[in-house]
Every structure is written in structure tokens, then in C-alpha cells.
Enzyme design. Structure first.
Site, PDB file in Angstrom:
ATOM      1  N   THR A 187       0.859  -1.183   0.000  1.00  0.00           N
ATOM      2  CA  THR A 187       0.000   0.000   0.000  1.00  0.00           C
ATOM      3  C   THR A 187       0.899   1.237   0.000  1.00  0.00           C
ATOM      4  O   THR A 187       2.126   1.136   0.045  1.00  0.00           O
ATOM      5  CB  THR A 187      -0.923   0.008   1.238  1.00  0.00           C
ATOM      6  OG1 THR A 187      -0.121   0.021   2.420  1.00  0.00           O
ATOM      7  CG2 THR A 187      -1.843  -1.206   1.251  1.00  0.00           C
TER       8      THR A 187
ATOM      9  N   LYS B  72       8.006   1.853   2.769  1.00  0.00           N
ATOM     10  CA  LYS B  72       9.039   2.416   3.647  1.00  0.00           C
ATOM     11  C   LYS B  72       8.511   2.823   5.021  1.00  0.00           C
ATOM     12  O   LYS B  72       9.292   2.994   5.948  1.00  0.00           O
ATOM     13  CB  LYS B  72       9.687   3.621   2.949  1.00  0.00           C
ATOM     14  CG  LYS B  72      10.622   3.196   1.844  1.00  0.00           C
ATOM     15  CD  LYS B  72      10.694   4.191   0.726  1.00  0.00           C
ATOM     16  CE  LYS B  72       9.562   3.969  -0.236  1.00  0.00           C
ATOM     17  NZ  LYS B  72       9.597   4.818  -1.423  1.00  0.00           N
TER      18      LYS B  72
ATOM     19  N   GLU C 183      13.771  -5.744   1.188  1.00  0.00           N
ATOM     20  CA  GLU C 183      14.791  -5.330   0.226  1.00  0.00           C
ATOM     21  C   GLU C 183      14.351  -4.149  -0.638  1.00  0.00           C
ATOM     22  O   GLU C 183      15.131  -3.252  -0.940  1.00  0.00           O
ATOM     23  CB  GLU C 183      15.171  -6.516  -0.672  1.00  0.00           C
ATOM     24  CG  GLU C 183      16.212  -6.209  -1.741  1.00  0.00           C
ATOM     25  CD  GLU C 183      17.517  -5.659  -1.166  1.00  0.00           C
ATOM     26  OE1 GLU C 183      18.046  -6.264  -0.229  1.00  0.00           O
ATOM     27  OE2 GLU C 183      17.996  -4.609  -1.654  1.00  0.00           O
TER      28      GLU C 183
ATOM     29  N   VAL D  77      14.819   0.176  -0.168  1.00  0.00           N
ATOM     30  CA  VAL D  77      15.973   1.028  -0.492  1.00  0.00           C
ATOM     31  C   VAL D  77      16.520   0.628  -1.859  1.00  0.00           C
ATOM     32  O   VAL D  77      16.853  -0.540  -2.083  1.00  0.00           O
ATOM     33  CB  VAL D  77      17.092   0.889   0.570  1.00  0.00           C
ATOM     34  CG1 VAL D  77      18.263   1.824   0.239  1.00  0.00           C
ATOM     35  CG2 VAL D  77      16.571   1.183   1.971  1.00  0.00           C
TER      36      VAL D  77
ATOM     37  N   GLY E 148       6.149   6.234 -13.087  1.00  0.00           N
ATOM     38  CA  GLY E 148       5.972   5.376 -11.910  1.00  0.00           C
ATOM     39  C   GLY E 148       7.096   5.480 -10.897  1.00  0.00           C
ATOM     40  O   GLY E 148       7.233   4.630 -10.026  1.00  0.00           O
TER      41      GLY E 148
ATOM     42  N   GLU F 291       6.253   8.876  -5.526  1.00  0.00           N
ATOM     43  CA  GLU F 291       5.286   8.371  -4.548  1.00  0.00           C
ATOM     44  C   GLU F 291       3.895   8.858  -4.931  1.00  0.00           C
ATOM     45  O   GLU F 291       3.751   9.803  -5.709  1.00  0.00           O
ATOM     46  CB  GLU F 291       5.635   8.908  -3.157  1.00  0.00           C
ATOM     47  CG  GLU F 291       6.989   8.466  -2.635  1.00  0.00           C
ATOM     48  CD  GLU F 291       7.101   6.955  -2.527  1.00  0.00           C
ATOM     49  OE1 GLU F 291       6.318   6.337  -1.810  1.00  0.00           O
ATOM     50  OE2 GLU F 291       7.996   6.387  -3.195  1.00  0.00           O
TER      51      GLU F 291
ATOM     52  N   LYS G 294      14.806   6.228   3.710  1.00  0.00           N
ATOM     53  CA  LYS G 294      15.790   5.227   3.270  1.00  0.00           C
ATOM     54  C   LYS G 294      17.088   5.306   4.089  1.00  0.00           C
ATOM     55  O   LYS G 294      17.660   4.263   4.429  1.00  0.00           O
ATOM     56  CB  LYS G 294      16.072   5.403   1.779  1.00  0.00           C
ATOM     57  CG  LYS G 294      14.863   4.992   0.929  1.00  0.00           C
ATOM     58  CD  LYS G 294      14.974   5.478  -0.489  1.00  0.00           C
ATOM     59  CE  LYS G 294      13.771   5.025  -1.303  1.00  0.00           C
ATOM     60  NZ  LYS G 294      13.645   5.735  -2.582  1.00  0.00           N
TER      61      LYS G 294
HETATM   62  N1  HSE Z   1       9.557   7.441  -5.038  1.00  0.00           N
HETATM   63  C1  HSE Z   1      10.695   6.617  -4.836  1.00  0.00           C
HETATM   64  C2  HSE Z   1      11.861   7.158  -5.619  1.00  0.00           C
HETATM   65  C3  HSE Z   1      10.353   5.224  -5.247  1.00  0.00           C
HETATM   66  O1  HSE Z   1      11.646   8.032  -6.466  1.00  0.00           O
HETATM   67  O2  HSE Z   1      12.991   6.758  -5.393  1.00  0.00           O
HETATM   68  C4  HSE Z   1      11.316   4.184  -4.811  1.00  0.00           C
HETATM   69  O3  HSE Z   1      11.441   4.128  -3.421  1.00  0.00           O
END
Ligand code: HSE
Length: 338
Positions: free
Chosen positions: A94, A123, A147, A150, A204, A207, A222
Site C-alpha cells: 500500500t 518504507k 529489500e 531502499v 511510476g 510516490e 531510506k
Molecule cells: N519514489 C521513490 C523514488 C520510489 O523516487 O525513489 C522508490 O522508493
């Protein structure tokens, strides 16, 4: 034994995972003896479906594309879903909430309490509650694997837990957010900030709420995960200083270029005696520095270790198949250890 998988959240990453599982169905069986079935999918936009014999991946993808999961539909909340689909592994995908980790946190807790393995690229739970969720997993003799939190599928956490086990990590430093690196790269090529962000969303990378990317919160999550998972700290996310890229203007980019430099959003964690500190902030990196050459949604991390010195890894940091792959690698870890 066929691994029974339940998916919570069926957006970009979930659909990418199902595409990969389907595409590699024979290869995964031949190479690893890995067979799987998806016994349930629960998504707050598309609805909830569940079937003990396994759902048809092609039907799932087609129905999601049409906006509603219909075949083997069930009513009820997420807990009822998790009880009924009787999965071995729950994959939590989600949206990320970095305030309190919900609703993903409750999903992970409930699944672990019920003795299900949990795999997540979310995260929120990983950055806010890694210790308690790992302890809960241990108590219930299952795994809590993260995994994909990050650098998407680029193996950072597994690298430290596997091939680099035995090394002590002194510090880590790198580019950990694909969206902002993509935007900075596009802005250097003359694209406007808003257009670059829209493109990152379309691809894609961003977020659901891209504020988390551009203000640095995603990278902060992260570095918190790296501090706590890789460096054994117990660092609360609020203790990580954080600045994003929203204040960087085309003039700043031009000024950096004149100095032979390039803006990058840098996440860093350092060990200072018994303490671990972390930060996220934009830095002007000299063009001949290895991080300056990392463009687009690519991420890079240098890990400074006691036994091996600097170890760097460069790879995708975001994306449908890239994050879908991170889930696959954790599913295979569970399969191979069971
Ligand atoms: N929105 C995050 C990024 C996706 O752009 O790195 C991966 O965690």
C-alpha cells in the site's frame, strides 16, 4: 510446496510483481523449484478477491486495468481478507505513510502475529518500526523482508546481509531517490521542474504524494532504514536532518555548471564513536565525482566498510518492474529457506 501469496495493494508495484511471476513461471520452477499461487489481492480502489486454488494472474491484471477486481470477490476488511486467503507470505504494497506507517504497519503486524511471512517495499513500517516488526517476526518464526525499500531491486540490504556479512559498515553515502535525481537530470537538460515531476510520476517513479520525494522525506526514510538495518542503530526518523530539492532553481543549476559541478540529493549515514547520525540534503558534486555521472532514476550508494574499504553499487532506484523484482527476490529467499 507451492508458496501461497497474498497481496495488499495492487498498484504499480503489485502489478509489476504479478507480471514478473507470470512471465518467469517456468524459469522460476526450473531454476529454484519455486511454484507460487496468489490466493488473494486486496486493494482499496479495486476491491478484494480471494480464492484458495489461486487467482488467475491474467484476469487480475485485466480487471485491475478496468478499475475493479471482480472474479472471486469477497467482502470484509483486511484482517478478514488475511484470515480467509490463508497465505504463507503477505506482500504489503500500500502507499507509504511516513507519519505513523499506517495502514501498512497494522497489516504487517497482523500478518506476522498470524505467523505469515511479510515482504514489503513500503518504507513506512520499515523506517518507523523495523526493530519491533523484526522482533515480532522472530517470535513467530517467520521473516520480515524489506529489500525493496531502499534502491528498489538493486540489492543493498541483501548485499550487506549476504556477501558482505562480517564487514562493519562505517558510513554510507549516495543518491537514494529516483524521482529527484530524474528531475534534476531533466532540469539540467532544460526541462521545467513541473514538467519533469509530471514525467517522473508518469514513469511510476514518484510516490502517490510526490511531496515525499521532492522534500527529501523518501530519502530520509531510506537513510533511516540503512542506519537501523545495515548499521545496527536505533535512529528515529525525526533525528535525520532533511532538505529536499524544491528550492533549487534553473539559475542554481546553471551556477553549479559554471563551477564544474552538478546538484545531487545526497543521503548519508555516519558512525561517530558509539553514535550514528544521518542527513539528506542537496549537494553540488564535482563533475568528475562518480555520483555526478549517475543520472535519471538511477540510484547509487557507497558503503564504507572496515574490511573491504569502499564498496559501491549503482542501479535502478524506482519503477514498476524494478521494485516488483525486489519483492520476487524476497519471495525466493523465503522459498529457499523453507
Ligand atoms: N519514489 C521513490 C523514488 C520510489 O523516487 O525513489 C522508490 O522508493
Amino acid at each position: 510446496m507451492t508458496q501461497k501469496i497474498a497481496l495488499i495493494g495492487f498498484g504499480t508495484v503489485g502489478q509489476g510483481l504479478v507480471e514478473i511471476l507470470q512471465e518467469k513461471i517456468d524459469e522460476l520452477d526450473e531454476r529454484y523449484g519455486y511454484r507460487w499461487k496468489i490466493t488473494g489481492v486486496c486493494d482499496n480502489r479495486f476491491g478484494t478477491v480471494c480464492h484458495m486454488d489461486g487467482l488467475d494472474p491474467e484476469v487480475l491484471l485485466r480487471e485491475a486495468a478496468n478499475g475493479s477486481l471482480q472474479t472471486h470477490r469477497m467482502a470484509g476488511d483486511v484482517k478478514q481478507f488475511l484470515d480467509e486467503c490463508n497465505a504463507d507470505v503477505v506482500v504489503e504494497m500500500t502507499y507509504t505513510n511516513l507519519s505513523d506507517g499506517e495502514p501498512a504497519l497494522s497489516h504487517c503486524r497482523y500478518a506476522l502475529e498470524k505467523g505469515r511471512h511479510v515482504v514489503t517495499s513500503n518504507k513506512g513500517p520499515a523506517a518507523l518500526h523495523f526493530r519491533s516488526l523484526s522482533a515480532l517476526a522472530k517470535k513467530n518464526r517467520v521473516r520480515f523482508l524489506i529489500e525493496g525499500t531502499v534502491m528498489s531491486g538493486t540489492p543493498v540490504l541483501n548485499l550487506m546481509d549476504g556477501p558482505l556479512q562480517g564487514c562493519r559498515v562505517e558510513s554510507v553515502r549516495g543518491i537514494l531517490n529516483g524521482t529527484t535525481n530524474y528531475i534534476l537530470t531533466c532540469m539540467e537538460e532544460g526541462m521545467a521542474y513541473a514538467d519533469a515531476l509530471a514525467k517522473a510520476q508518469e514513469l511510476g517513479y514518484a510516490e502517490a504524494d510526490p511531496t515525499g520525494d521532492v522534500e527529501g522525506y523518501d530519502a530520509r526514510a531510506k537513510v533511516t532504514i540503512l542506519a537501523n538495518v545495515v548499521m545496527g542503530a536505533d535512529l528515529p526518523i525525526e533525528k535525520v536532518s532533511c532538505m529536499g530539492i524544491t528550492a533549487i532553481t534553473p539559475d542554481d543549476i546553471a551556477a553549479a555548471r559554471q563551477k564544474g559541478k552538478r546538484w545531487k540529493l545526497i543521503g548519508a549515514v555516519e558512525r561517530n564513536g558509539g553514535d550514528v547520525s544521518a542527513s539528506v540534503k542537496p549537494e553540488m558534486v564535482p563533475l568528475d565525482h562518480p555520483l555526478a555521472g549517475v543520472s535519471g532514476a538511477t540510484n547509487a550508494l557507497t558503503v564504507v566498510t572496515d574490511l573491504l574499504g569502499d564498496v559501491s553499487i549503482v542501479g535502478p532506484g524506482a519503477g514498476r518492474m524494478e521494485t516488483g523484482f525486489s519483492i520476487l527476490t524476497d519471495l525466493l529467499t523465503i522459498h529457499r529457506s523453507s
